[in-house]
Design a protein around this motif. Structure first.
Motif, short mmCIF file in Angstrom:
data_model
loop_
_atom_site.label_atom_id
_atom_site.label_comp_id
_atom_site.label_asym_id
_atom_site.label_seq_id
_atom_site.Cartn_x
_atom_site.Cartn_y
_atom_site.Cartn_z
N THR A 388 -3.95 -30.11 39.83
CA THR A 388 -5.05 -31.23 40.52
C THR A 388 -6.74 -31.45 40.02
O THR A 388 -7.11 -32.81 39.15
N VAL A 389 -6.99 -30.87 39.16
CA VAL A 389 -8.54 -30.62 38.24
C VAL A 389 -8.43 -30.07 37.16
O VAL A 389 -8.11 -29.03 37.05
N THR A 390 -9.21 -30.78 36.05
CA THR A 390 -9.80 -30.54 35.53
C THR A 390 -11.17 -29.88 34.52
O THR A 390 -11.80 -30.70 35.79
N PHE A 391 -11.12 -28.50 34.85
CA PHE A 391 -12.52 -28.31 35.01
C PHE A 391 -12.77 -27.60 33.95
O PHE A 391 -11.81 -27.50 33.05
N ASN A 392 -14.20 -26.89 33.39
CA ASN A 392 -14.79 -26.17 32.20
C ASN A 392 -13.55 -25.36 31.86
O ASN A 392 -13.90 -24.27 33.01
N GLY A 393 -13.03 -25.10 30.94
CA GLY A 393 -12.54 -23.58 30.23
C GLY A 393 -10.62 -24.02 31.06
O GLY A 393 -10.00 -23.51 30.17
N PHE A 521 -7.64 -26.85 59.90
CA PHE A 521 -7.19 -26.11 59.75
C PHE A 521 -5.57 -26.84 58.09
O PHE A 521 -6.02 -27.24 57.69
N ILE A 522 -5.27 -28.05 59.20
CA ILE A 522 -4.45 -28.75 59.21
C ILE A 522 -5.01 -30.20 58.05
O ILE A 522 -4.70 -31.02 57.26
N GLN A 523 -6.23 -30.92 58.63
CA GLN A 523 -6.68 -31.84 58.10
C GLN A 523 -7.31 -30.59 56.93
O GLN A 523 -6.71 -31.81 55.65
N ALA A 524 -7.51 -29.29 56.71
CA ALA A 524 -8.03 -29.02 55.41
C ALA A 524 -6.83 -28.78 54.03
O ALA A 524 -6.79 -29.38 52.81
N GLU A 525 -5.53 -28.26 54.92
CA GLU A 525 -4.56 -28.18 54.10
C GLU A 525 -3.70 -29.67 53.52
O GLU A 525 -3.51 -29.72 52.17
N ARG A 526 -3.75 -30.93 53.86
CA ARG A 526 -3.74 -32.31 54.27
C ARG A 526 -4.51 -32.66 52.90
O ARG A 526 -3.95 -33.09 51.78
N ARG A 527 -6.30 -32.11 52.86
CA ARG A 527 -6.46 -32.54 52.01
C ARG A 527 -6.39 -32.15 50.27
O ARG A 527 -6.40 -33.01 49.35
N VAL A 528 -5.70 -30.83 50.37
CA VAL A 528 -5.77 -30.18 49.15
C VAL A 528 -4.25 -30.73 48.93
O VAL A 528 -3.70 -30.91 47.98
N GLU A 529 -3.13 -30.60 49.53
CA GLU A 529 -1.59 -30.86 49.30
C GLU A 529 -2.03 -32.14 48.92
O GLU A 529 -1.24 -32.54 47.66
N LEU A 530 -2.24 -32.97 49.68
CA LEU A 530 -2.45 -34.74 49.64
C LEU A 530 -2.63 -35.55 48.79
O LEU A 530 -3.18 -36.34 48.38
N ALA A 531 -3.80 -34.34 47.77
CA ALA A 531 -5.29 -35.38 46.94
C ALA A 531 -4.92 -37.05 45.93
O ALA A 531 -3.45 -35.92 45.66
N PHE A 532 -5.24 -37.00 46.33
CA PHE A 532 -4.99 -38.31 45.23
C PHE A 532 -3.92 -39.37 45.20
O PHE A 532 -2.97 -39.23 44.40
N GLU A 533 -3.58 -39.32 46.57
CA GLU A 533 -2.32 -39.83 46.96
C GLU A 533 -2.61 -40.93 48.33
O GLU A 533 -1.12 -41.68 48.77
N GLU A 534 -3.24 -41.31 48.27
CA GLU A 534 -3.77 -42.59 49.68
C GLU A 534 -3.68 -42.47 50.53
O GLU A 534 -3.41 -42.76 51.54
N HIS A 535 -4.51 -41.04 50.20
CA HIS A 535 -3.84 -40.12 51.81
C HIS A 535 -5.37 -39.80 53.02
O HIS A 535 -5.89 -40.26 53.98
#
Length: 605
Positions: A388-393, A521-535
C-alpha cells in the motif's frame, strides 16, 4: 464483451469494451455510419435510426458505462482524488485544488464539484431514452432484458453517487426531458432515494446473469454488470442508510433530505441480510491466485465465473498513457513512467500508523513488538502495508538495475554514486515534484512500469468481495453484536493478508470484544484493507466521526541522513485539516439551485 446478435437474419460477433466505448464488429457492419454516432448531443440524433439497429443499440448501452469512475478516479481533481481530502494522503496541488478546499473546510455551493450533478443526469437521461425505445430494438428477448438490467444498475450506480455526495436527489423516474422543457424537480427524501436505488438493483438483478462467458481475456465481456454486482450495490447502499449519519432525526432537516427522520436499529438488520445475500450466492471468494495475493489482486484479471473477488470491475483504457495514470501520478520520480505528470497522492503518517504488525496487533499494543519511530519502524508490519505504501528503504524495481532497489525518501546528505545511490535527489522529501510526506503510494501500482515499461490493461475494481465481508461484519455487529460468524469473516480477510495466525488462530483478533470494541476493530480493518479505494472518505462521514478524524493536523515523516549514513527521524505537520459539520454532505451546486428553484440546499450551507 462478446454478444451474438441476430440482425436482419444474420449473426454478428461483437466485441465491446464498455468503458472505452470501443466497437469491433464483423465486416458486415458498414463503416460509413461512424459519423452518425460520433455526434455529441443525443437530441440531434435520429432515435429511430439508432434503436432500430442492433449494433448501434448495443454500443449505446456500452457508452453508459463511461462515467462509472468519476467519483473513484485517482485523478478526479487533477492529481489526486478524495483520498487527498482526508487522513489518507496529501496532494501536491495548490490550495485551490478541490481536495484541498475540502480538507481546509472551505467547501461551499459556489466551489463544490458540479460534475457529479451534471454527469449523473446526463447518464440518467440517456438511460431513459433507451428504455423509451426498448420495444423497437431488434434484439432477442434475452439480450434486450440483459441490456435493460445493465442500464437499471447503471442508473442506480449514478444515483448512489449522488446520494453519497448530496443526500436526497431529484428522482425523475423514466422521464426524458427535452431541451425546451423547464426542469424544476424537487429533491426526494433520503428514504425515497434509498428505496429507489434498492428497488432498481433488485430489478436489475432479476434481469442479469450470474456471469458471462469469455471473461478471462480482457475485452470480451469483461466489466459487464452481473446479478452479483446489482445485489452488492444494493447491499452497500443499505449499509450507508443504516449508518449513524442518516439513520437519525435532525432538527435542521425537516424535509428529511439528508436523514430518515428517525433512528431505527432494524435498518442494520436489513443491511446485514442484504450483504449476507451476496455472500450466500457462493459466487465470490477472496483472491488467492498468484502471490503476493493482496498485491496481485489489483493487477490480475479474474473471470467472473470462477469464484473471483472482483464483483464489479472495469477494464482500464487501452491507451497506454491512460492505463499508466496511477504510476504517472503516484510513483517516486526515479521510478516514473515515460509520461510526465505531477507526482501526487502521498500517504500520510496517519495512514501508515493505521497498519498494525504482522502478528495482527495494532502498533499501540505493547505486545505488538512495534519499535516506535526509528530505523526499525517499518519492520514486521501488516503485510498489506508493504503493498500500500512505499517508504524509505522499500524495495522497488529500478530501470537499469537488476533486482528491486531501495527507494530513498530522505533529505540531508546524499552520497555520491550511480543513479540508484543518488536517487534521493529525485525521491527525497522536499525535492521538486517529490513526496510531501516522506511516503509514496504503492497500492494498485505495477512494479514493472518503470522507465520504458508498460502495462496496457489492468482491472479497476469498484466492488470486491472483501468489502462485502466487512460490510456484513459491520452490519451484523450493529444488529446483533459480536459473533463467531463475524470473527470468521475477519479471520478470512486477515489470513489472505498474510497476518500470522498466532497460537490461538485468531490472527490478532481479540476474543471477547463487546459491540463497541468490535465496531472499532472493524473500522480499523476497513481502513487498511480498503485504503485508496474511495471508502475512507465516505466511511468517516457515515460513521459521523469526521469531526474527530479530520479536525486535526496531518503528518508526514521527515528522515534526515547524516554524512556518516545515520538517519534521524522527525514527525512533521504537512497540513492542518478543518471540518465543519455541514460538510458531512456536499452542498448542492449554486448553479443547480439557480436553474431549479424547487431544489433545497443542504443544512448549514
Amino acid at each position: 464483451m462478446t454478444m451474438r446478435l441476430k440482425y436482419n437474419g444474420m449473426t454478428r460477433l461483437q466485441k465491446i469494451v464498455p468503458v472505452l466505448i470501443v466497437l469491433a464488429v464483423s465486416t458486415l457492419a458498414t463503416g460509413c455510419r461512424k459519423d452518425f454516432l460520433d455526434r455529441e448531443k443525443l437530441s440531434v440524433l435520429n432515435e429511430e435510426a439508432i434503436f432500430s439497429d442492433s449494433v448501434y443499440a448495443i454500443q449505446y448501452v456500452n457508452t453508459r458505462y463511461s462515467n462509472l469512475t468519476y467519483s473513484w478516479d485517482p485523478n478526479r481533481f487533477g492529481s489526486g482524488g478524495l483520498e487527498c481530502a482526508i487522513d489518507e494522503a496529501e496532494s501536491a496541488l495548490a490550495p485551490t485544488g478541490l481536495q484541498n478546499i475540502i480538507s481546509g473546510g472551505a467547501l461551499n455551493p459556489s466551489n463544490t464539484d458540479k460534475n457529479i450533478w451534471s454527469t449523473t443526469y446526463a447518464q440518467v437521461r440517456a438511460i431513459n431514452i433507451f428504455l423509451r425505445n426498448r420495444p423497437v430494438i431488434p434484439l432477442s428477448v434475452e439480450n434486450k432484458m440483459r441490456c435493460e438490467g445493465q442500464l437499471r444498475f447503471l442508473r442506480a450506480w449514478y444515483y448512489f453517487t449522488m446520494l453519497k455526495h448530496f443526500g436526497g436527489f431529484p428522482i425523475v423516474g423514466d422521464t426524458v426531458f427535452n431541451e425546451t422543457d423547464k426542469i424544476d424537480v424537487p429533491r426526494s427524501s433520503y428514504e425515497e432515494c434509498v428505496n429507489y436505488i434498492a428497488a432498481e438493483c433488485d430489478k436489475a438483478a432479476g434481469m442479469l446473469p450470474l456471469s458471462y462467458p469469455n471473461t478471462t481475456f480482457p475485452g470480451e465481456e469483461y466489466g459487464r454488470v452481473t446479478k452479483g454486482a446489482a445485489l452488492a450495490l444494493k447491499a452497500r447502499a443499505l449499509l450507508y442508510a443504516a449508518s449513524p449519519l442518516t439513520n437519525t432525526q435532525r432538527a435542521d432537516d425537516p424535509d428529511h433530505l439528508v436523514s430518515y427522520g428517525n433512528t431505527d436499529p432494524d435498518r442494520w438488520r436489513i443491511a446485514a441480510e442484504a450483504n449476507k445475500a451476496v455472500i450466500d450466492m457462493n459466487a465470490y471468494s477472496l483472491y488467492r491466485g498468484s502471490t503476493p495475493f493482496f498485491y496481485n489482486l489489483f493487477l490480475v484479471y479474474q473471470p467472473n465465473d470462477a469464484l473471483p473477488e472482483q464483483i464489479f470491475a472495469y477494464q482500464t483504457p487501452s491507451s497506454e498513457r491512460n492505463s499508466m495514470l496511477r504510476e504517472t501520478i503516484m510513483n517516486p520520480p526515479s521510478r516514473g513512467t515515460r509520461y510526465i505528470g505531477t507526482v501526487s497522492v502521498f500517504p500520510l503518517q496517519e495512514l501508515v500508523d493505521a497498519f498494525g504488525m504482522k502478528n495482527g496487533l495494532p502498533i499501540t499494543d505493547p505486545a505488538s513488538g512495534y519499535s516506535g519511530i526509528g530505523d526499525d519502524m517499518y519492520k514486521n508490519r501488516d503485510p498489506r502495508f508493504y503493498y500500500t505504501v512505499t517508504f524509505n528503504g522499500a524495495l522497488r524495481a529500478f530501470s537499469g538495475f537488476s533486482g528491486d532497489q531501495p527507494v530513498r525518501t530522505y533529505t540531508g546528505v546524499i552520497p555520491a554514486g550511480n543513479a540508484n545511490e543518488t536517487s534521493a535527489n529525485l525521491d527525497g522529501i522536499y525535492k521538486n515534484n517529490a513526496t510531501r510526506t516522506g511516503y509514496y503510494c504503492y497500492k494498485m501500482l505495477s512494479n514493472t512500469v518503470i522507465g520504458g515499461g508498460s502495462l496496457l490493461m489492468r482491472p479497476g475494481i469498484l466492488i470486491r468481495y472483501a468489502e462485502i465481508l466487512l460490510n456484513a461484519a459491520e452490519a451484523y455487529n450493529e444488529a446483533y453484536g459480536p459473533s463467531e460468524q463475524i470473527i470468521g469473516w475477519l479471520k478470512d480477510i486477515r489470513n489472505r493478508a498474510g497476518i500470522e495466525p498466532g497460537v490461538d488462530n485468531m490472527y490478532g483478533i481479540r476474543a471477547g470484544m463487546n459491540k463497541e470494541e468490535m465496531r472499532a476493530f472493524i473500522q480499523a480493518e476497513r481502513r487498511v484493507e480498503l485504503a485508496f479505494e474511495e471508502h475512507r472518505f465516505w466511511d468517516v462521514r457515515r460513521w459521523k466521526i469526521a469531526s474527530e478524524t479530520e479536525n486535526r493536523d496531518m503528518h508526514g515523516m521527515e528522515i534526515t541522513r547524516a554524512a556518516n549514513g545515520v538517519f534521524s527521524y522527525r514527525l512533521i505537520v504537512v497540513r492542518s485539516h478543518v471540518f465543519r459539520d455541514e460538510m458531512y454532505f456536499f452542498p448542492v451546486p449554486q448553479t443547480e439551485l439557480t436553474k431549479s428553484p424547487s431544489l433545497k440546499q443542504n443544512p448549514g450551507y
